[in-house]
Structure formats: C-alpha cells, structure tokens
Design a protein around this motif. Structure first.
Motif, short mmCIF file in Angstrom:
data_model
loop_
_atom_site.label_atom_id
_atom_site.label_comp_id
_atom_site.label_asym_id
_atom_site.label_seq_id
_atom_site.Cartn_x
_atom_site.Cartn_y
_atom_site.Cartn_z
N ALA A 191 -6.89 4.39 -6.24
CA ALA A 191 -8.14 4.93 -5.69
C ALA A 191 -7.84 6.27 -5.03
N VAL A 197 0.85 -1.20 0.00
CA VAL A 197 0.00 0.00 0.00
C VAL A 197 0.88 1.25 0.00
N VAL A 255 -1.17 -0.94 -4.20
CA VAL A 255 -2.33 -0.07 -4.05
C VAL A 255 -1.81 1.36 -3.92
N LYS A 286 -13.83 6.99 -1.76
CA LYS A 286 -13.37 5.60 -1.94
C LYS A 286 -12.83 5.01 -0.64
N LEU A 333 -2.85 5.25 -3.26
CA LEU A 333 -3.92 6.02 -2.63
C LEU A 333 -3.44 7.44 -2.37
N ALA A 348 -8.30 8.82 0.33
CA ALA A 348 -8.74 7.44 0.07
C ALA A 348 -8.20 6.49 1.12
N ALA A 349 -7.11 6.87 1.77
CA ALA A 349 -6.50 6.02 2.82
C ALA A 349 -7.06 6.32 4.20
N VAL A 376 -11.82 1.16 -0.02
CA VAL A 376 -10.40 0.80 0.15
C VAL A 376 -10.21 -0.01 1.42
N ARG A 377 -10.83 0.44 2.50
CA ARG A 377 -10.72 -0.30 3.77
C ARG A 377 -11.24 -1.72 3.59
#
Ligand code: 6PG
Length: 239
Positions: free
Chosen positions: A196, A6, A228, A201, A230, A234-235, A205-206
């Motif tokens: 994302a 991530v 991923v 989002k 982000l 988005a995170a 995402v989670r």
C-alpha cells in the motif's frame, strides 16, 4: 490474531523493490521446497511497478519461472484487453517479459460475466488442486482506501463466503461486477503480503493493522504469515 511484519520504506521505489524481493524469495523458497510456486497476483495500479521489476534483469533471470503457476486475486468482468482488466495489466507489466508458459497462467475469464467466470475459475482451481488443500504459496494483495482487498469489499456478500474458494463480488465503483478469491483461501496461503502506497491508503492501513473492521484486516487476522510493505505516506496513520 496474526502479527504482521510491517516494512516502512523510505520511498516508493524502495517499497516496490522490497515487495519484488519478497515475491522473488517466496517463489524461490516454494520451488526449492515443493518444486513449484502457486503465485497469486494483485490487480489495481499499485503493483504494476513491482511486476516490471520481476520481469526485468536481474530478478527475471533469478526466478525459476518454469515452475511458477500464476493466479489472480480478483478480476473485473471486462474483456482481457480492456484497460480495467487486471489480467491485461499483469500481461503487459509482467507476462510480456517473464518466461511463464501460457498453460501456467490461470486467467479469470471476466468477459463471460460474473457468474460464469466465477464458476469457471472455481472449476479450474478444483482441477489444479484436486483433493489437496487449496493453499497458495505466495499471495500479493493491494488495499483500497476503504480497506477492501482483492474484490472483498466492505458490506458485500463475497466477504462472507466461507465455503467456496471463489465468489462473485459487487464493487462500489465501476467495473461493478468482479470475481474474487474468498477470505478463507487468501488466509490459507503460506505467505501473504500487502503493498500500500500513498497518503490515501494511510487510514485503511491503520485499520488493517489495528482493527478487524475492514476486509484487509480479516485477511491479516486469519493468515499464517503476513508482510506489509508501505511507503512513509501510507504508514503515516500508524503510531
Ligand atoms: C482491484 C484490486 C484491488 C486493488 C485495490 C487497490 O481489482 O482493484 O485487486 O484489490 O488492489 O483496489 O488498487 P490500487 O492499487 O489501484 O490503489
């Protein structure tokens, strides 16, 4: 269960650039190792800026476009010049400026209707891959706020297809008829990345990263290698 790598970037432009760098590296690695790169691109709106970066110097000049085959993760059943066409977006954002030969762009003919387009895309993949495993080198995916990816939507039958590379899908919002690569094919790819962006989002995402209860999570679960990308919004649903 595949652990995803991530990357949370400090801004949207930095997330675009990191994703473009990941795609460029994936293309160069695939071409160096196998002489070509079979690249699957996402539709929607988020990746447009990434495609612009790939089609612009310096990245454009570093990528061996003559060895890249372009595929589409999914398509809406509209004409290619329709504003909803994923091919149309990618043609304007990337193909207009990146020197990809027309023969290397494997468009999903959505204008033919969902059944015919599904059949034709599957047949083209069959011709191109032959008896070899249907393994793409680099796959970029987006994600909807409901956790869908490509056109694999929660509750839609396309998500359950395991014996075909392509399926007809039904979206919850227009354009309703879609054609999509299926879960096994997306998960079989050598390298998969999700991009994302934005608060909208964050919950998807989670769920993609911490559950198996949305389509994007099933790709993450089954894929060999997942990155991923982000932005901080988005995170924001991640601990
Ligand atoms: C599509 C895409 C789809 C997209 C998500 C996110 O055809 O819509 O392939 O999977 O990636 O819907 O779309 P946005 O980037 O527009 O939010």
């Amino acid at each position: 269960m595949t652990e995803a790598q991530v990357h949370v970037l400090a801004s949207v432009p930095l997330a675009h650039a990191a994703t473009a760098d990941w795609i460029e590296a994936g293309i160069r690695d695939a071409v160096a190792e196998r002489g070509l790169c079979r690249l699957v691109l996402a539709g929607g709106s988020t990746p447009r800026a990434v495609y612009r970066l790939l089609a612009t110097s310096p990245r454009r000049d570093r990528i061996p476009w003559q060895a890249v085959e372009i595929f589409f993760g999914d398509e809406r059943c509209v004409p290619p010049d329709d504003g909803d066409s994923n091919y149309g977006m990618i043609r304007r954002a990337l193909l207009a400026d990146a020197p990809v030969p027309d023969r290397a762009v494997h468009r999903i003919p959505g204008e033919l209707g969902v059944e015919e387009a599904t059949t034709r895309y599957a047949a083209e993949l069959g011709l191109l891959f032959g008896d070899a495993p249907l393994v793409f080198d680099v796959v970029l995916l987006g994600m909807g706020s409901d956790g869908h990816t490509a056109s694999l939507f929660p509750g839609d039958g396309a998500l359950d297809v395991r014996d075909a590379p392509v399926a007809a899908a039904r979206a919850p919002a227009p354009p309703l008829d879609r054609v999509t690569l299926t879960l096994p094919v997306l998960a079989a790819a050598r390298a998969v990345a999700f991009l994302a962006l934005g608060e909208g989002k964050a919950d998807a995402v989670r769920r993609m990263l911490t559950t198996d209860d949305v389509p994007a999570a099933l790709v993450r679960r089954d894929a060999q290698m997942v990155s991923v990308f982000l932005d901080q919004e988005a995170a924001s649903g991640l601990s």
